[in-house]
Design an enzyme around this catalytic site. Structure first.
Site, PDB file in Angstrom:
ATOM      1  CB  SER A 137      32.373  21.731   4.333  1.00  0.00           C
ATOM      2  OG  SER A 137      32.555  21.527   5.718  1.00  0.00           O
ATOM      3  CB  ILE A 140      40.818  35.622  -3.627  1.00  0.00           C
ATOM      4  CG1 ILE A 140      42.270  35.158  -3.760  1.00  0.00           C
ATOM      5  CG2 ILE A 140      40.198  35.890  -5.008  1.00  0.00           C
ATOM      6  CD1 ILE A 140      42.456  33.875  -4.521  1.00  0.00           C
ATOM      7  N   PRO A 164      35.822  25.042   0.621  1.00  0.00           N
ATOM      8  CG  PRO A 164      36.977  23.667   2.089  1.00  0.00           C
ATOM      9  CD  PRO A 164      37.132  24.420   0.806  1.00  0.00           C
ATOM     10  CE1 TYR A 208      37.656  21.806   9.190  1.00  0.00           C
ATOM     11  CE2 TYR A 208      35.271  21.768   8.978  1.00  0.00           C
ATOM     12  CZ  TYR A 208      36.459  22.457   8.968  1.00  0.00           C
ATOM     13  OH  TYR A 208      36.455  23.808   8.738  1.00  0.00           O
ATOM     14  CB  SER A 220      43.384  33.159   3.017  1.00  0.00           C
ATOM     15  OG  SER A 220      43.005  31.914   3.617  1.00  0.00           O
ATOM     16  CB  THR A 246      40.526  21.352   6.759  1.00  0.00           C
ATOM     17  OG1 THR A 246      40.020  21.616   5.456  1.00  0.00           O
ATOM     18  CG2 THR A 246      40.764  22.670   7.487  1.00  0.00           C
ATOM     19  NE  ARG A 294      35.915  30.882  13.644  1.00  0.00           N
ATOM     20  CZ  ARG A 294      35.441  29.916  12.885  1.00  0.00           C
ATOM     21  NH1 ARG A 294      34.133  29.840  12.652  1.00  0.00           N
ATOM     22  NH2 ARG A 294      36.255  29.025  12.345  1.00  0.00           N
ATOM     23  CE  LYS A 321      40.536  25.272   2.859  1.00  0.00           C
ATOM     24  NZ  LYS A 321      39.989  25.785   4.110  1.00  0.00           N
ATOM     25  CG  HIS A 325      39.768  28.059   8.204  1.00  0.00           C
ATOM     26  ND1 HIS A 325      39.853  26.698   8.243  1.00  0.00           N
ATOM     27  CD2 HIS A 325      38.436  28.338   8.323  1.00  0.00           C
ATOM     28  CE1 HIS A 325      38.633  26.178   8.402  1.00  0.00           C
ATOM     29  NE2 HIS A 325      37.759  27.155   8.441  1.00  0.00           N
TER      30      HIS A 325
END
Ligand code: FNR
Length: 378
Positions: free
Chosen positions: A121, A307, A90, A145, A305, A171, A180, A251, A275
Site C-alpha cells: 500500500s 474470501i 494492499p 493512492y 472482498s 485504488t 466507519r 482497483k 475494498h
C-alpha cells in the site's frame, strides 16, 4: 508447496486452521481500537457481511474420475509466472497488527516464503524500497493512492519502478475514507501518527511540502491534506497511464460499464473489489465478478472482498477471476506472530484451494473456469 491435510502425522502448529479461528485469536491479541480498525467496515457493515455471504450463493460442481491427482494452479500475469493465483491485497498500516510495527516487511517475507505476491500500500509503514527488499524472488506490486498533488503521485510511481515493483495498482474507491462508525467512535487513531506514514515521509516531494522542523503531528496534517483527490476523473487516466510502462491496474472497479470505459485507456488489468466493505455501502463484490470478467475480455481480472477460505478462492476463480486477493485473513494473522502466522494462513488457503480443485476433479484453472461454479438458487 507445503500442503496441509488431516492425518499428516505432524504436530500441528499453535495456530488456527480456519478464518473464524484466526479472527477469534486476533481479537484477543489486538487492542479494541485496532481490532475494530481491521475487522470493521463502513456503515452498518451490511456490505462486508454480504461480501462473505455472497459466496454461499455459489457452489462448485464435483466431477469424478477426471484425473486431477496433480493440479496446476500457476498463472501468468503480464509475462510474470506465479505459482498460484493468490495475492496479498494492499493493507495500509498493517504494521499496527505486529509487535514491532514492521508488518509490511512481515508480509513481504511471507511472500518470499510462499510465492504469494504482496501488494504494498502507499500507506506502508516503512519506505517502499525497504519493504520490497524482503520479498525475495517473489514479485511485488505497488498500490497507489493518488494524492491531490501530481508531482507526489509521479514520485511514488518512479520510486516503485526504481525499487523493482512489477505493477502499479491504482485504488479508485478511496479518495476519502469511508464512514466507519467503529473508528469514528474512538475519535482519534493514535497509531496513525507520523511513524505510520514512513513511506510518505521518506518521499522527496512529500518532504519538500513539510514545514520546517515538522514533527509527527505536522507530518500527519500534511498527509491528511494530500492523501486523496476527490476531483480525479476518467480524464486523469491518460495522465496516470502516461506515468509508467509498468502494468497498470485499476482497483475498485465493479460496473461492467466502467470496465469497458477503462479499456479505452490502455490499462493492463481490472481489480474487482469493494475494498472489503470498508468504503461505500454497495452490492457484494462477488456478484459483480461475472459481469466484470465478461466486459474485461482478454484483460486479467483480480478479485477480492469476502474470501475467507480455500473454497472461496476456487469459487472466485471458477467465476472467471484470473487471480484473487485476501485482506483481513492475512492482516489479522499478522497479529498472531508476524511472518510465520501469515505464511501459515497463506498455506492453509492454498492447501484448501488445491484440495478443493483436486477432489472436485479440476486439474487446471481453465477447466475450472469452463465448468466449475453454479449459482445456488434462492
Ligand atoms: C484495506 N484495503 C486497502 N486497499 C487499498 O487499496 N489500499 C489500502 O491501503 C488498504 N488498506 C486496508 C486496510 C485494512 C485494515 C483492510 C482490512 C483493508 C482493502 C484491501 O486491499 C482489500 O480490498 C480488502 O481487504 C478485501 O476484503 P477482505 O479480504 O478483507 O474481505
Amino acid at each position: 508447496g507445503v500442503y496441509l491435510s488431516s492425518f499428516t502425522g505432524e504436530a500441528p502448529p499453535d495456530l488456527p486452521f480456519s478464518y473464524a479461528g484466526i479472527a477469534e485469536r486476533a481479537q484477543q491479541a489486538l487492542s479494541p481500537a485496532l481490532w475494530d480498525y481491521v475487522a470493521g467496515g463502513a456503515g452498518d457493515e451490511w456490505t462486508q457481511n454480504a461480501n462473505v455471504a455472497a459466496f454461499g450463493r455459489y457452489g462448485l460442481t464435483p466431477r469424478m474420475l477426471s484425473g486431477a491427482a496433480q493440479r496446476d494452479l500457476s498463472i501468468n500475469l503480464w509475462g510474470i509466472d506465479l505459482p498460484t493465483p493468490l495475492m496479498m491485497a494492499p493493507v495500509g498500516v498493517i504494521g499496527v497488527c505486529t509487535q514491532d510495527g514492521h508488518g509490511d516487511q512481515a508480509a513481504a517475507r511471507a511472500a518470499a516464503e510462499t510465492g504469494v505476491p504482496f501488494i504494498g500500500s502507499t500507506l506502508m509503514q516503512d519506505p517502499m524500497e525497504e519493504v520490497v527488499g524482503h520479498s525475495g524472488d517473489t514479485p511485488a506490486f505497488f498500490q497507489l493512492y493518488t494524492p491531490n498533488n501530481r508531482d507526489l503521485a509521479e514520485s511514488f510511481v518512479r520510486r516503485a519502478e526504481a525499487a523493482g515493483y512489477r505493477a502499479i495498482v491504482v485504488t479508485l474507491d478511496t479518495w476519502v475514507l469511508g464512514y466507519r462508525p467503529r473508528d469514528l467512535a474512538y475519535g482519534t487513531f493514535p497509531q496513525l501518527g507520523g511513524a505510520c506514514l514512513a513511506n510518505y515521509a521518506s518521499d522527496p516531494v512529500f518532504r519538500a511540502l513539510l514545514p520546517a522542523g515538522a514533527d509527527t503531528a505536522a507530518i500527519a496534517a500534511t498527509w491528511a491534506g494530500l492523501f486523496g483527490n476527490p476531483a480525479l476523473t476518467w480524464d486523469d487516466l491518460t495522465w496516470l497511464r502516461g506515468l509508467t510502462d509498468l502494468p497498470l491496474v485499476l482497483k475498485g472497479v465493479c460496473a461492467p460499464e466502467d470496465v469497458r470505459r477503462a479499456l479505452d485507456y490502455g490499462v493492463d488489468g481490472i481489480y474487482c473489489s469493494n475494498h472489503g466493505g470498508r468504503q461505500a455501502g454497495s452490492a457484494p463484490a462477488l456478484d459483480f465478478l461475472p459481469g466484470v470478467v465478461e466486459a474485461a475480455g482478454d484483460l486479467p481480472v483480480i478479485f477480492d472482498s469476502g474470501i475467507r477460505s480455500g473454497v472461496d478462492v476456487v469459487k472466485a476463480l471458477a467465476l472467471g477471476a484470473t487471480a484473487v486477493g485476501i485482506g483481513r485473513p492475512y492482516a489479522l494473522s499478522a497479529s498472531l506472530g508476524g511472518t510465520d502466522a501469515i505464511v501459515h494462513t497463506l498455506r492453509c488457503l492454498l492447501a484448501e484451494a488445491d484440495l478443493t480443485m483436486g477432489l472436485n476433479g479440476y486439474a487446471d484453472l481453465a477447466t475450472l473456469r469452463t465448468h466449475g461454479a453454479i449459482r445456488i438458487p434462492g
